[in-house]
Design a protein around this motif. Structure first.
Motif, mmCIF file in Angstrom:
data_model
loop_
_atom_site.group_PDB
_atom_site.id
_atom_site.type_symbol
_atom_site.label_atom_id
_atom_site.label_comp_id
_atom_site.label_asym_id
_atom_site.label_seq_id
_atom_site.Cartn_x
_atom_site.Cartn_y
_atom_site.Cartn_z
ATOM 1 N N HIS A 12 -58.763 7.968 -13.686
ATOM 2 C CA HIS A 12 -59.542 7.027 -12.869
ATOM 3 C C HIS A 12 -61.013 7.429 -12.714
ATOM 4 C CE1 HIS A 12 -58.148 9.564 -9.149
ATOM 5 N NE2 HIS A 12 -59.308 10.010 -9.589
ATOM 6 N N ASN A 57 -54.937 7.744 -5.558
ATOM 7 C CA ASN A 57 -55.346 8.531 -4.398
ATOM 8 C C ASN A 57 -56.708 8.112 -3.900
ATOM 9 O OD1 ASN A 57 -56.385 10.192 -6.813
ATOM 10 N ND2 ASN A 57 -57.361 11.251 -5.105
ATOM 11 N N HIS A 59 -60.151 9.179 -2.096
ATOM 12 C CA HIS A 59 -60.963 10.397 -2.166
ATOM 13 C C HIS A 59 -61.797 10.537 -0.893
ATOM 14 C CE1 HIS A 59 -59.957 9.407 -6.343
ATOM 15 N NE2 HIS A 59 -60.174 10.661 -6.657
ATOM 16 N N HIS A 125 -62.622 4.300 -6.056
ATOM 17 C CA HIS A 125 -62.514 4.308 -7.525
ATOM 18 C C HIS A 125 -61.106 4.648 -8.010
ATOM 19 C CE1 HIS A 125 -63.366 8.647 -6.768
ATOM 20 N NE2 HIS A 125 -62.664 8.845 -7.851
ATOM 21 N N HIS A 193 -58.743 18.318 -14.787
ATOM 22 C CA HIS A 193 -60.148 18.426 -14.372
ATOM 23 C C HIS A 193 -60.278 19.255 -13.108
ATOM 24 C CE1 HIS A 193 -58.859 14.808 -12.135
ATOM 25 N NE2 HIS A 193 -60.018 14.644 -11.540
ATOM 26 N N GLU A 240 -53.803 15.612 -9.249
ATOM 27 C CA GLU A 240 -53.656 14.143 -9.202
ATOM 28 C C GLU A 240 -52.491 13.671 -10.074
ATOM 29 O OE1 GLU A 240 -58.273 12.745 -8.256
ATOM 30 O OE2 GLU A 240 -57.542 12.578 -10.305
HETATM 31 FE FE FE Z 1 -60.041 11.669 -8.603
#
Ligand code: FE
Ligand code: DHB
Length: 285
Positions: A12, A57, A59, A125, A193, A240
């Motif tokens: 995402h 999720n 943020h 996002h 990441h 995530e």
């Molecule tokens: Fe994220």
């Protein structure tokens, strides 16, 4: 009765949303990323769902350290794209499905998962970028979306095992809804990441591709992966990926049906600080 027909998995990355919104998707850096979703956009048109149950999720946008629900289901009639600091993304508002969402809340809570019911929530996002990747830039999203927010930002986070079990409960909930709806479940976030600290920029292609392999063929085994393995191998934000196990747990092979068909698989590095992974699995009847 309603039925889950397919699951979609995708990263995402917020910069993907910015690339689209600012007209940069044709630039050499972004072209290979969007190319990986050409098939998917056509697939979604050919396989239009009545409702998308979108696991994602937040943020620290709708929620904050003041309130941290582990699992939150959006039961509202609509959800506004959030302002994450640069103004809201210029994308359509998200139309919910209060009737199905309320039914899923009732069923899943009675299956002993404690969901937080959210009647007002802006979506960041984590939810809008997967919709953009799969739908492009339409005037309206193609169908109602039920946002399902998972806390993977502030520890303690839920285990992969619990996410997988929750997916099974969501499948039962959907399939006990008394209307013939075609429902897709999307698991989003990831892949490897890390956005902060000495290991910022970490990408682990080997881990990511092994995760994709095992998600397809052995999700129950993958569900046993402890959270610390995600953090060590896929970076702090790699956690995530546990959200993908919710969508995978809702597929019918997990409940004794035939193995799903892999309609599409895509992996690309880099996109901003993130490895982009994407998978479409179709339930077989
Ligand atoms: Fe994220
Ligand atoms: C990036 C990725 C994310 O998942 C996120 O939430 C924010 C930023 C990135 O790669 O830049």
């Amino acid at each position: 009765m309603a039925k889950i027909t397919a699951s979609v998995y995708t990263s995402h990355v917020p910069a993907i949303g910015a690339a689209l919104d600012l007209g940069k998707s044709g630039e050499p850096y972004w072209q290979p990323v969007f190319k990986g979703y050409d098939y998917s956009k056509q697939w979604l048109k050919d396989n239009p769902p009545d409702v998308i149950f979108l696991v994602y999720n937040d943020h620290a946008t709708a929620f904050s350290l003041e309130m941290i629900p582990t699992f939150a289901i959006g039961t509202a009639a609509e959800f506004t794209p959030a302002d994450e600091g640069w103004g809201p993304r210029p994308v359509p508002k998200v139309i919910g499905h209060p009737e199905l969402a309320a039914h899923i809340a009732q069923s899943v809570i009675q299956q002993d998962f404690d969901l937080t019911i959210v009647n007002r929530m802006d979506v960041d996002h984590g939810l809008t970028v997967p919709l953009s990747l799969m739908c492009g830039q339409p005037q309206a999203w193609p169908c109602p979306v039920i946002p399902f927010a998972v806390n993977v930002v502030q520890y303690p986070v839920p285990s992969g095992r619990r996410c997988f079990e929750l997916g099974k409960a969501i499948r039962k909930a959907v399939e006990s809804f008394d209307k013939p709806l075609n429902v897709q479940i999307w698991g989003t976030g990831g892949m490897s990441h890390q956005l902060q600290g000495p290991r910022a920029g970490l990408i682990n292609k080997e881990f990511d591709n092994a995760f994709l392999d095992q998600l397809i063929t052995d999700p129950a085994g993958l569900a046993g992966k402890p959270h610390i393995d995600y953090v060590r191998e896929a970076g702090s934000e790699g956690i995530e990926l546990v959200m993908w196990l919710i969508a995978r747990g809702a597929m019918s092979d997990v409940a004794g049906g035939p193995a799903p068909k892999v309609a599409h698989r895509f992996y690309h590095v880099p996109a901003s600080n993130t490895a982009v992974g994407h998978l479409i699995l179709e339930n077989q009847t």
